[in-house]
Motif scaffolding. Sequence first.
Motif, PDB file in Angstrom:
ATOM      1  N   THR A 294       0.815  -1.222   0.000  1.00 28.18           N
ATOM      2  CA  THR A 294       0.000   0.000   0.000  1.00 28.18           C
ATOM      3  C   THR A 294       0.844   1.265   0.000  1.00 28.18           C
ATOM      4  O   THR A 294       0.308   2.370  -0.071  1.00 28.18           O
ATOM      5  N   GLY A 295       2.158   1.110   0.107  1.00 25.10           N
ATOM      6  CA  GLY A 295       3.019   2.291   0.152  1.00 25.10           C
ATOM      7  C   GLY A 295       3.160   2.865   1.544  1.00 25.10           C
ATOM      8  O   GLY A 295       3.785   3.912   1.733  1.00 25.10           O
ATOM      9  N   LYS A 296       2.575   2.178   2.541  1.00 32.13           N
ATOM     10  CA  LYS A 296       2.667   2.706   3.914  1.00 32.13           C
ATOM     11  C   LYS A 296       4.026   2.420   4.543  1.00 32.13           C
ATOM     12  O   LYS A 296       4.442   3.122   5.465  1.00 32.13           O
ATOM     13  N   ALA A 297       4.689   1.387   4.088  1.00 29.16           N
ATOM     14  CA  ALA A 297       6.000   1.040   4.646  1.00 29.16           C
ATOM     15  C   ALA A 297       6.948   2.214   4.439  1.00 29.16           C
ATOM     16  O   ALA A 297       7.107   2.702   3.326  1.00 29.16           O
ATOM     17  N   LYS A 298       7.576   2.659   5.520  1.00 31.62           N
ATOM     18  CA  LYS A 298       8.440   3.837   5.422  1.00 31.62           C
ATOM     19  C   LYS A 298       9.905   3.441   5.430  1.00 31.62           C
ATOM     20  O   LYS A 298      10.390   2.853   6.389  1.00 31.62           O
ATOM     21  N   TYR A 299      10.594   3.800   4.376  1.00 33.30           N
ATOM     22  CA  TYR A 299      12.034   3.571   4.269  1.00 33.30           C
ATOM     23  C   TYR A 299      12.745   4.840   4.754  1.00 33.30           C
ATOM     24  O   TYR A 299      12.107   5.884   4.928  1.00 33.30           O
ATOM     25  N   PHE A 300      14.051   4.746   4.948  1.00 33.99           N
ATOM     26  CA  PHE A 300      14.728   5.810   5.696  1.00 33.99           C
ATOM     27  C   PHE A 300      14.448   7.222   5.173  1.00 33.99           C
ATOM     28  O   PHE A 300      14.271   8.158   5.946  1.00 33.99           O
ATOM     29  N   ALA A 301      14.430   7.355   3.845  1.00 36.43           N
ATOM     30  CA  ALA A 301      14.350   8.705   3.261  1.00 36.43           C
ATOM     31  C   ALA A 301      12.953   9.304   3.382  1.00 36.43           C
ATOM     32  O   ALA A 301      12.721  10.424   2.943  1.00 36.43           O
ATOM     33  N   GLU A 302      12.031   8.533   3.943  1.00 40.83           N
ATOM     34  CA  GLU A 302      10.633   8.943   3.902  1.00 40.83           C
ATOM     35  C   GLU A 302      10.120   9.507   5.226  1.00 40.83           C
ATOM     36  O   GLU A 302       8.924   9.745   5.384  1.00 40.83           O
TER      37      GLU A 302
ATOM     38  N   GLY B 128      21.745   6.089   1.758  1.00 42.29           N
ATOM     39  CA  GLY B 128      21.738   7.418   2.350  1.00 42.29           C
ATOM     40  C   GLY B 128      21.364   7.351   3.817  1.00 42.29           C
ATOM     41  O   GLY B 128      21.385   6.272   4.429  1.00 42.29           O
ATOM     42  N   ILE B 129      21.002   8.494   4.351  1.00 45.73           N
ATOM     43  CA  ILE B 129      20.690   8.565   5.782  1.00 45.73           C
ATOM     44  C   ILE B 129      20.011   9.913   6.073  1.00 45.73           C
ATOM     45  O   ILE B 129      20.226  10.893   5.340  1.00 45.73           O
ATOM     46  N   ILE B 130      19.194   9.943   7.082  1.00 47.04           N
ATOM     47  CA  ILE B 130      18.743  11.226   7.644  1.00 47.04           C
ATOM     48  C   ILE B 130      19.387  11.331   9.025  1.00 47.04           C
ATOM     49  O   ILE B 130      19.281  10.390   9.819  1.00 47.04           O
ATOM     50  N   ALA B 131      20.036  12.434   9.283  1.00 43.25           N
ATOM     51  CA  ALA B 131      20.673  12.624  10.589  1.00 43.25           C
ATOM     52  C   ALA B 131      20.106  13.865  11.267  1.00 43.25           C
ATOM     53  O   ALA B 131      19.938  14.907  10.628  1.00 43.25           O
ATOM     54  N   ASP B 132      19.811  13.713  12.533  1.00 45.41           N
ATOM     55  CA  ASP B 132      19.273  14.845  13.306  1.00 45.41           C
ATOM     56  C   ASP B 132      20.047  14.966  14.617  1.00 45.41           C
ATOM     57  O   ASP B 132      19.782  14.260  15.572  1.00 45.41           O
ATOM     58  N   TRP B 133      21.021  15.840  14.604  1.00 45.97           N
ATOM     59  CA  TRP B 133      21.880  16.058  15.790  1.00 45.97           C
ATOM     60  C   TRP B 133      21.241  17.161  16.626  1.00 45.97           C
ATOM     61  O   TRP B 133      21.054  18.277  16.149  1.00 45.97           O
TER      62      TRP B 133
ATOM     63  N   THR C 238      19.684  11.373  16.374  1.00 46.59           N
ATOM     64  CA  THR C 238      18.770  10.358  15.848  1.00 46.59           C
ATOM     65  C   THR C 238      19.038  10.228  14.362  1.00 46.59           C
ATOM     66  O   THR C 238      19.118  11.231  13.653  1.00 46.59           O
ATOM     67  N   VAL C 239      19.171   8.979  13.897  1.00 48.16           N
ATOM     68  CA  VAL C 239      19.327   8.786  12.459  1.00 48.16           C
ATOM     69  C   VAL C 239      18.276   7.808  11.944  1.00 48.16           C
ATOM     70  O   VAL C 239      17.850   6.895  12.658  1.00 48.16           O
ATOM     71  N   TYR C 240      17.843   8.064  10.722  1.00 52.31           N
ATOM     72  CA  TYR C 240      17.016   7.125   9.973  1.00 52.31           C
ATOM     73  C   TYR C 240      17.944   6.569   8.914  1.00 52.31           C
ATOM     74  O   TYR C 240      18.418   7.306   8.042  1.00 52.31           O
ATOM     75  N   ALA C 241      18.239   5.276   9.039  1.00 57.11           N
ATOM     76  CA  ALA C 241      19.328   4.720   8.246  1.00 57.11           C
ATOM     77  C   ALA C 241      18.845   3.587   7.368  1.00 57.11           C
ATOM     78  O   ALA C 241      17.786   2.998   7.597  1.00 57.11           O
ATOM     79  N   LYS C 242      19.656   3.318   6.361  1.00 61.88           N
ATOM     80  CA  LYS C 242      19.475   2.102   5.555  1.00 61.88           C
ATOM     81  C   LYS C 242      20.596   1.180   5.989  1.00 61.88           C
ATOM     82  O   LYS C 242      21.743   1.354   5.587  1.00 61.88           O
ATOM     83  N   THR C 243      20.283   0.258   6.886  1.00 59.74           N
ATOM     84  CA  THR C 243      21.353  -0.536   7.464  1.00 59.74           C
ATOM     85  C   THR C 243      20.911  -1.974   7.700  1.00 59.74           C
ATOM     86  O   THR C 243      19.736  -2.232   7.959  1.00 59.74           O
TER      87      THR C 243
END
Lengths: 327, 709, 206
Positions: free
Chosen positions: B20-28, B183-188, B195-200
């Motif tokens: 359904t597209g609800k699954a959230k990957y890091f960049a989202e 990639g990654i989202i980083a929030d320092w 906090t990071v949202y990572a692809k790991t």
Amino acid sequence: MINFQYLRTTVVKTALGLVSKDPKATFIAGGTNLVDLMKRGVTAPEKLIDINHLPLKQIELKNNILHIGALVSNSALAENAIVAAKFPLLMLALQSGASAQLRNVATVGGNMMQRTRCGYFYDTTMPCNKREPGTGCGAIGGYNRMHAIFGTSASCIAVHPSDMCVGLAALDAQVVIAGTKGERKINFVDFHRLAGTTPEKDNNLQKGELIVRLEIPVNNLNKHIHYLKVRDRSSYAFALVSVAAALEIKDGSITNVRLAMGGVAHKPWRLTTAEAFLKGKTATPANFEEAAKLAMKDAKGFGENDFKLKLAPNSIIEALTIAKSKA
Amino acid sequence: MGNLFFKDENDRVDGVDKVTGKAKYFAEYQLPGLTYGVLVTSTITKGKITAIDSKAASGAPGVLGVLSHLNKPSVAGYEAEGGAKLKIFYTDQVLFNGQPIALVVADTFERATFAASLVKVTYEKGAFNTDFEKSIKDASVKKLQGAAPYVRGVENAYKTAEVQVEQTYVMPVETHNPMELHGIIADWRPNDQVTVYAKTQGVKATQNTIAGAFKIPAESVQVNSEFVGGGFGMALRTWPLEIATVMASKHLKKPVKLVITRDQMFTMVGNRPAAHQKIGLGATKDGKITGITHTAFGQSSTYENFTEGVVNMSKFMYSSENVNTNYYIVPLDMSVPIWMRGPGEATGAFALESAIDEMAHALDMDPLDFRIKNDPEKDPAQNRPFSSKYIKEAYKLGSAKIGWDKRKNKPRSIVEGSWNVGYGVSIGVFNAGRGRASVKGILKADGTLVLQSATSDIGPGTGTGMGLIASKLMNIPTDKITFELGDSSLPPAPSQGGSATLSTVGSAVNDVCVALKATIAELAANSNMDATSNFVDVLKKNNLPMIEKTIQSSQNNPDAKNYSMYSFSIHFVQVKVHQLTGVVKVSKIVSVGDSGKIVSPKTARSQMVGGAVGGIGMALTEEAILDNRYGRYVNNNFADYHVPVHADVPEVDVIFIDKPDPIVNPMGAKGMGEIAIIGFAGAVANAVFNATGKRIRSLPITPDKVLMG
Amino acid sequence: MAEIDTNQSGDTRRDFLKKSTLITALSLTPLTVLKAADNKVDEQFAELFEKIPLNLKVNNKPFSLKVEPRVTLLDLLREQLRLTGTKKGCDHGQCGACTVHVDGVRVNSCLSLAVMNEGKSITTIEGLANGDVLHPMQAAFIKHDGFQCGYCTPGQIMSAVACIREGHANSKEEIREYMSGNICRCGAYPNIIDAIQEVKEKGAAI
């Protein structure tokens, strides 16, 4: 990508005026190649004229000539009933290109205008005479497995990537071009150019001119036809070589024949010598082999693409054999 | 749920989210004030950056900052000795082409992208070498020992054998290229919490790497990675570009998102190294192997060594008194490789299994008979039994399914129109490893069970498998079980790699379920309930809304040291090769998995199918091509680096032996992500030989090689 | 608005550009704009004429937006409308992860400039299900396990629905060919084909 200016018009004349006067303006239709090139920095127009709303979407038969508007999508053309019945070779060529999604958006005119897929052309840090005249050709002496064997020059050995155009080259199509001073018509086989010393020019369209339609005369080449595309995977890949073959056979002898190849030259490559040889001959394996041999006269490899010197004639034979076998 | 189909307990637990597209990957993930980073990369292969002109970029609309070694925001761990070998933005040295050398951050993606194109870099170019094949032959190019030389019996015994095969097998660089860009989202945050949202593939590994780089406590780094769009090994480490993004967030005091481009996926996140292998095989005339010599060279980088188990399989796969192996790496001016699906073994198996086929042909034996004849009862390298191994049964089932009896030993025996038909077989093997993991189980009075572990799911269906393990043990339907993962604050688990997740985390799930059941039994006994009482009733009776247990699994069965534990696969393929064009089509596939008990049948089958698809790519289409004059890839995109498409893939028959391994873990299940691909390319090459009589020893087997071979 | 609808040539553009200040701004080349911004003359002014109006429907919901011409439909959906079900896999039309329907036709949204979709109706994966009831193709993907990591899945499903609607799902071979614009690196292809074939054969309205 630069934040270019974007304008839209429904009038051909307006579009022509906007682009012809502005060296940094260009037309955008489907955009499947142009947007890609802009993202890679290969080209950076500062003004895009969206021509998708111009009235150039007709597919109609007039006086035994098929008129195809330049903005007809590749898929609309491939699915068209007249095309399927009278020009199945064109249908097969279209279906061999790109993916369903791209064909839905890519236009006939845009397909003719697409740039080469040469990796050196796409990488702005590498030498490429087509992208940046005078920088040299990366493919000569480099990775040239996909490159041309016919009509090459010391400045460029890139190939034209279209399948549709190979079919059109075989079908004696004509291109109708509009400019600010009116329309002109040229043979499809004269539309694209060989690289020569000006590889930056893919075709003979002048700045500000626009392809408005194609015209294809009806023929009897709708039975013994085949489009063979040899590629590194089964679909969604550019051709190593492709062959458009069409035969008209009466009582076992060939009364009419068209042969063109893709993936071998800077333009769709019509095999006129092989055609001349086959005309009037019987449709036998020996004649197909001889035709393929004649077609390869003047072919030249650049190392990694030497295999095309064998693959190309083999593909011609295979395409002719399949075309003949079709009932 | 859908109205057409019934839900099956084997369906993926995250299926609805994914369709359904609800699954959230890091960049989202949307963070307030999110900014966008775009990397500037080196356009030379080796040398020194002499200047970076970022004036135009800095002044472009929306730009918040340009990071590079010129402003070098503080990374405490980089200043300490050791640490990362490529210290991003801490050096003016260029070590490979496409190296990230600056990061432009702006308020929108488009503005950051445009500004990055305005950064002008000047270099002092140095001499470089990226030519792997040439370097093998060139004695002046340094090679390093990648593993200790191994000798069993007599070295190079094949040279005195009655029948000998000696050949060289070559593989190009392959790239993982998962569909999701890295990639990654980083929030320092100002309190030095990040906090990071990572692809790991490992949230704990990412947490530790970031904490180590910035010299902050691990608890100060929160890593979220619930959905990962494929990894195949490339997300097993935290890459310099991720550190750069954290650096930017810290420096600019804003959350920063970086998603790299597809062409950057070729140089920034590793690759399967190119390999050059020599195999010498000796056998008696009646088909007994008397000597195996396997020498391998793998591509590596100048700034960091990369090794993998290319020659392992040759030591134990076949009975031979005499085996010797050597493995070297060749440091080149390229980015460092990383394990890619079936690491080492997939490379080694192509060479060994091609050579085995060549020997069978030389002996005029059916390659299946030749393999069975030399199949060892015990592990000849360790001189101990295998914990379980049903190879012979696998050969039998697979050969029957593909119709092996139609195959002739003589090549070019089967012709269908313009196509020659051939059959090939190959074996795959991978260590059935098991690590140590912790799982927390929360059993609730509402009848549900929540399981938590800081593991990952890059696609195999971790949560689905764990749910099925718990469901069977607890007798709770899978839709009442939730498995939480991809969060570094959960109980620790190792990274998802080496086909070990089900074995490792599954063992902990098993143990936590056993512990929960014991607690329920205890509570039942204390409240005078029947020992078989439903846990809901027991909890209610005891006025408990829930009970919790956190268990760290033991790393191994104590008896494990007495066994060699491996998963095995046998791949059978039928190919059709076009006589005039050299085009190869894989027309039939039967893959047999000998990987113990199958816990999650639907996702397990999908893993095997996926391995076959990856195998088709390895065998027929995949090659990252580098122009050694420039040190740059020339096909770094999905149009020119050919991964298989729908039209390349026939139906895939998967057969599982499905017998529990008594030693490896409580489930009796061995890993299967790697064996799904290992050996596959060899089976295709062997089938191409059977079809055409042409032995292609260099992957991928493209039409030109077949035609000119 | 950057629409030019007139039969006149020659001075058309100039006449047209007089119509509003926004349009006047458009006559400046982007480089001029950039220079203004570069010198921090008036960034707000620059931003004003860097964006142009766009009206479109997404999953039946109308949007009136102002976007930069260089924004792709894909980035508009993901970054501005926060419809992240549509995925970026290659950004160059080479993988199909970004497939959406534009006026019912499947396209790669990464190669479509958002502004070229004026007046169009876009359907993304988020608009496929009917509330909580999955679209038959979504249900079939679950049943046949037509995915692993799930990243290519929205594109595969959008493409699969279109494949049936186009009439190109009559055999496994045909489905494979017409689905080849959607790459799946996990290799779920055979399962995806099974899912499409089942939906096609069951004949449910899609």
